[in-house]
Design a protein around this motif. Structure first.
Motif, PDB file in Angstrom:
ATOM      1  N   ILE A  21       0.850  -1.193   0.000  1.00 56.13           N
ATOM      2  CA  ILE A  21       0.000   0.000   0.000  1.00 56.13           C
ATOM      3  C   ILE A  21       0.887   1.246   0.000  1.00 56.13           C
ATOM      4  O   ILE A  21       1.599   1.512   0.974  1.00 56.13           O
ATOM      5  CB  ILE A  21      -0.924   0.025   1.234  1.00 56.13           C
ATOM      6  N   PRO A  22       0.891   2.022  -1.092  1.00 54.11           N
ATOM      7  CA  PRO A  22       1.708   3.237  -1.101  1.00 54.11           C
ATOM      8  C   PRO A  22       1.104   4.333  -0.232  1.00 54.11           C
ATOM      9  O   PRO A  22      -0.116   4.495  -0.166  1.00 54.11           O
ATOM     10  CB  PRO A  22       1.721   3.649  -2.582  1.00 54.11           C
ATOM     11  N   ILE A  23       1.998   5.061   0.434  1.00 54.16           N
ATOM     12  CA  ILE A  23       1.607   6.181   1.295  1.00 54.16           C
ATOM     13  C   ILE A  23       2.459   7.371   0.850  1.00 54.16           C
ATOM     14  O   ILE A  23       3.689   7.291   0.853  1.00 54.16           O
ATOM     15  CB  ILE A  23       1.854   5.857   2.781  1.00 54.16           C
ATOM     16  N   PHE A  24       1.818   8.455   0.471  1.00 58.03           N
ATOM     17  CA  PHE A  24       2.528   9.572  -0.141  1.00 58.03           C
ATOM     18  C   PHE A  24       2.591  10.774   0.801  1.00 58.03           C
ATOM     19  O   PHE A  24       1.559  11.235   1.300  1.00 58.03           O
ATOM     20  CB  PHE A  24       1.828   9.988  -1.435  1.00 58.03           C
ATOM     21  N   SER A  25       3.807  11.292   1.005  1.00 57.82           N
ATOM     22  CA  SER A  25       3.942  12.542   1.749  1.00 57.82           C
ATOM     23  C   SER A  25       3.381  13.676   0.907  1.00 57.82           C
ATOM     24  O   SER A  25       3.146  13.533  -0.299  1.00 57.82           O
ATOM     25  CB  SER A  25       5.416  12.818   2.082  1.00 57.82           C
ATOM     26  N   ASP A  26       3.183  14.832   1.537  1.00 65.62           N
ATOM     27  CA  ASP A  26       2.689  15.999   0.810  1.00 65.62           C
ATOM     28  C   ASP A  26       3.647  16.370  -0.332  1.00 65.62           C
ATOM     29  O   ASP A  26       3.211  16.701  -1.435  1.00 65.62           O
ATOM     30  CB  ASP A  26       2.517  17.186   1.760  1.00 65.62           C
ATOM     31  N   SER A  27       4.946  16.290  -0.077  1.00 67.80           N
ATOM     32  CA  SER A  27       5.936  16.613  -1.118  1.00 67.80           C
ATOM     33  C   SER A  27       5.860  15.629  -2.276  1.00 67.80           C
ATOM     34  O   SER A  27       5.889  16.020  -3.443  1.00 67.80           O
ATOM     35  CB  SER A  27       7.349  16.608  -0.524  1.00 67.80           C
ATOM     36  N   ALA A  28       5.766  14.347  -1.961  1.00 65.70           N
ATOM     37  CA  ALA A  28       5.696  13.321  -3.011  1.00 65.70           C
ATOM     38  C   ALA A  28       4.432  13.487  -3.856  1.00 65.70           C
ATOM     39  O   ALA A  28       4.425  13.173  -5.044  1.00 65.70           O
ATOM     40  CB  ALA A  28       5.749  11.934  -2.392  1.00 65.70           C
ATOM     41  N   GLN A  29       3.377  14.002  -3.244  1.00 64.99           N
ATOM     42  CA  GLN A  29       2.116  14.197  -3.965  1.00 64.99           C
ATOM     43  C   GLN A  29       2.113  15.430  -4.859  1.00 64.99           C
ATOM     44  O   GLN A  29       1.438  15.440  -5.891  1.00 64.99           O
ATOM     45  CB  GLN A  29       0.957  14.379  -2.970  1.00 64.99           C
ATOM     46  N   ASN A  30       2.833  16.469  -4.459  1.00 67.52           N
ATOM     47  CA  ASN A  30       2.608  17.783  -5.062  1.00 67.52           C
ATOM     48  C   ASN A  30       3.777  18.436  -5.774  1.00 67.52           C
ATOM     49  O   ASN A  30       3.584  19.384  -6.531  1.00 67.52           O
ATOM     50  CB  ASN A  30       2.116  18.751  -3.970  1.00 67.52           C
ATOM     51  N   ILE A  31       4.996  17.960  -5.541  1.00 69.20           N
ATOM     52  CA  ILE A  31       6.147  18.649  -6.114  1.00 69.20           C
ATOM     53  C   ILE A  31       6.620  17.949  -7.381  1.00 69.20           C
ATOM     54  O   ILE A  31       6.956  16.757  -7.360  1.00 69.20           O
ATOM     55  CB  ILE A  31       7.303  18.740  -5.091  1.00 69.20           C
ATOM     56  N   ASN A  32       6.619  18.703  -8.475  1.00 71.93           N
ATOM     57  CA  ASN A  32       7.214  18.235  -9.716  1.00 71.93           C
ATOM     58  C   ASN A  32       8.686  18.643  -9.695  1.00 71.93           C
ATOM     59  O   ASN A  32       9.031  19.731  -9.227  1.00 71.93           O
ATOM     60  CB  ASN A  32       6.520  18.851 -10.922  1.00 71.93           C
ATOM     61  N   SER A  33       9.551  17.784 -10.187  1.00 66.29           N
ATOM     62  CA  SER A  33      10.986  18.072 -10.149  1.00 66.29           C
ATOM     63  C   SER A  33      11.624  17.661 -11.465  1.00 66.29           C
ATOM     64  O   SER A  33      10.963  17.132 -12.363  1.00 66.29           O
ATOM     65  CB  SER A  33      11.644  17.305  -8.995  1.00 66.29           C
ATOM     66  N   ARG A  34      12.928  17.857 -11.561  1.00 70.96           N
ATOM     67  CA  ARG A  34      13.637  17.456 -12.782  1.00 70.96           C
ATOM     68  C   ARG A  34      13.633  15.943 -12.957  1.00 70.96           C
ATOM     69  O   ARG A  34      13.970  15.428 -14.026  1.00 70.96           O
ATOM     70  CB  ARG A  34      15.068  17.999 -12.771  1.00 70.96           C
ATOM     71  N   PHE A  35      13.238  15.224 -11.901  1.00 68.54           N
ATOM     72  CA  PHE A  35      13.175  13.766 -11.981  1.00 68.54           C
ATOM     73  C   PHE A  35      11.810  13.267 -12.450  1.00 68.54           C
ATOM     74  O   PHE A  35      11.629  12.072 -12.663  1.00 68.54           O
ATOM     75  CB  PHE A  35      13.527  13.144 -10.628  1.00 68.54           C
ATOM     76  N   GLY A  36      10.830  14.172 -12.585  1.00 66.87           N
ATOM     77  CA  GLY A  36       9.539  13.760 -13.104  1.00 66.87           C
ATOM     78  C   GLY A  36       8.374  14.478 -12.450  1.00 66.87           C
ATOM     79  O   GLY A  36       8.541  15.236 -11.488  1.00 66.87           O
ATOM     80  N   GLU A  37       7.194  14.221 -12.995  1.00 68.14           N
ATOM     81  CA  GLU A  37       5.964  14.818 -12.492  1.00 68.14           C
ATOM     82  C   GLU A  37       5.392  13.977 -11.351  1.00 68.14           C
ATOM     83  O   GLU A  37       5.361  12.746 -11.431  1.00 68.14           O
ATOM     84  CB  GLU A  37       4.915  14.882 -13.615  1.00 68.14           C
ATOM     85  N   ALA A  38       4.948  14.628 -10.302  1.00 69.18           N
ATOM     86  CA  ALA A  38       4.393  13.931  -9.140  1.00 69.18           C
ATOM     87  C   ALA A  38       3.223  13.039  -9.533  1.00 69.18           C
ATOM     88  O   ALA A  38       3.130  11.889  -9.094  1.00 69.18           O
ATOM     89  CB  ALA A  38       3.959  14.949  -8.082  1.00 69.18           C
ATOM     90  N   ARG A  39       2.331  13.558 -10.370  1.00 63.40           N
ATOM     91  CA  ARG A  39       1.141  12.784 -10.752  1.00 63.40           C
ATOM     92  C   ARG A  39       1.511  11.516 -11.510  1.00 63.40           C
ATOM     93  O   ARG A  39       0.934  10.455 -11.295  1.00 63.40           O
ATOM     94  CB  ARG A  39       0.205  13.665 -11.602  1.00 63.40           C
ATOM     95  N   ASP A  40       2.505  11.607 -12.384  1.00 59.90           N
ATOM     96  CA  ASP A  40       2.945  10.426 -13.136  1.00 59.90           C
ATOM     97  C   ASP A  40       3.500   9.360 -12.192  1.00 59.90           C
ATOM     98  O   ASP A  40       3.253   8.162 -12.377  1.00 59.90           O
ATOM     99  CB  ASP A  40       4.015  10.809 -14.161  1.00 59.90           C
TER     100      ASP A  40
END
Length: 196
Positions: A38-57
């Motif tokens: 079961i994945p559990i996402f922090s607020d940062s993992a949910q909302n921050i897009n970075s040079r490593f990829g889009e959060a939603r993807d």
């Protein structure tokens, strides 16, 4: 021949975005072994897009790998304790910020709430370090957490000791075995391994 026990694994993800793609292999291995993840996402993992990829993807990818919607809020994470929803919880990656808050008992993200709720059941919590200041300000937090009941660490090492001498990253390939050992009440050894 006895059937191998399958676990419900909480896989909590924080904002060390450089490791997000790499943790997918560990998640796939756990799912392939028949465990519910079961994945559990922090607020940062949910909302921050970075040079490593889009959060939603990333979220969609984790949902597809696990077949689970996941946990996104404090309210969704809180029942992990009273309902004893998990056999083991891993925080991977676990940032220095999350380690510091975990040691201080702060529960202001879904990941930290999940950890607090899970630890009340005296079941294993596994930490997969990913922090640029792990050998700096956060070293004391690692030491304190390492000496806390029911907390285990994925083996770690310096990922770039010349350019980032205070940085530590866990050996992500060791996540499944670290979880397996933690379920036996054992810390996988050696926990400090060679630089990458």
């Amino acid at each position: 021949m006895s059937k191998k026990k399958q676990w419900t694994v909480g896989f909590a993800i924080t904002g060390s975005f450089c490791t997000h793609e790499k943790i997918k292999d560990a998640v796939r291995e756990l799912v392939k072994a028949g465990h519910r993840v079961i994945p559990i996402f922090s607020d940062s993992a949910q909302n921050i897009n970075s040079r490593f990829g889009e959060a939603r993807d990333f979220i969609i990818s984790m949902q597809e790998i696990t077949g689970e919607h996941g946990i996104f809020t404090l309210q969704e994470a809180e029942p992990i304790g009273p309902k004893a929803l998990l056999d083991v919880l891993i925080i991977a990656p676990c940032t220095g910020n999350t380690m510091a808050k975990l040691w201080m008992g702060i529960t202001d993200t879904p990941v930290l709430m999940a950890a607090k709720a899970h630890l009340r059941n005296e079941k294993p919590l596994v930490i997969s370090v990913s922090s640029n200041d792990a050998l700096g300000a956060n070293l004391k937090n690692i030491g304190n957490l390492m000496n806390t009941k029911d907390i285990y660490f994925v083996p770690f090492g310096q990922d770039d000791y010349q350019k980032k001498p205070k940085s530590l990253v866990a050996h992500l390939e060791d996540i499944p075995e670290t979880i397996a050992q933690s379920m036996k009440g054992k810390q996988i050894q050696p926990v400090i391994r060679s630089p990458f």
